[in-house]
Scaffold this motif. Structure first.
Motif: not given
Length: 65
Positions: A39-40, A43-44
């Motif tokens: 996720s990092e 960018q989700r």
């Protein structure tokens, strides 16, 4: 009322997610930590990465039959 936006996954994002997950699983990392890492980098949200990972696995499993 909350608004939700859907951003389609690109093939490059799919490949990065697969790389993070496969490498992490072989290194015996916790799956939740891998979703957070993905996720990092993508960018989700971690939940979005989790859902996409299971979609990709499901697609691979259905091809095998």
């Amino acid at each position: 009322m909350a608004k939700f936006y859907y951003h389609a996954w690109t093939s490059a994002e799919d490949q990065l997610l697969k790389q993070i997950m496969i490498t992490g699983i072989t290194d015996r990392k916790k799956v939740l930590d891998l979703f957070n890492e993905a996720s990092e980098r993508l960018q989700r949200t971690a939940k979005s990465c989790q859902n996409r990972w299971y979609e990709l696995r499901s697609a691979e499993n259905s091809k095998a039959v």
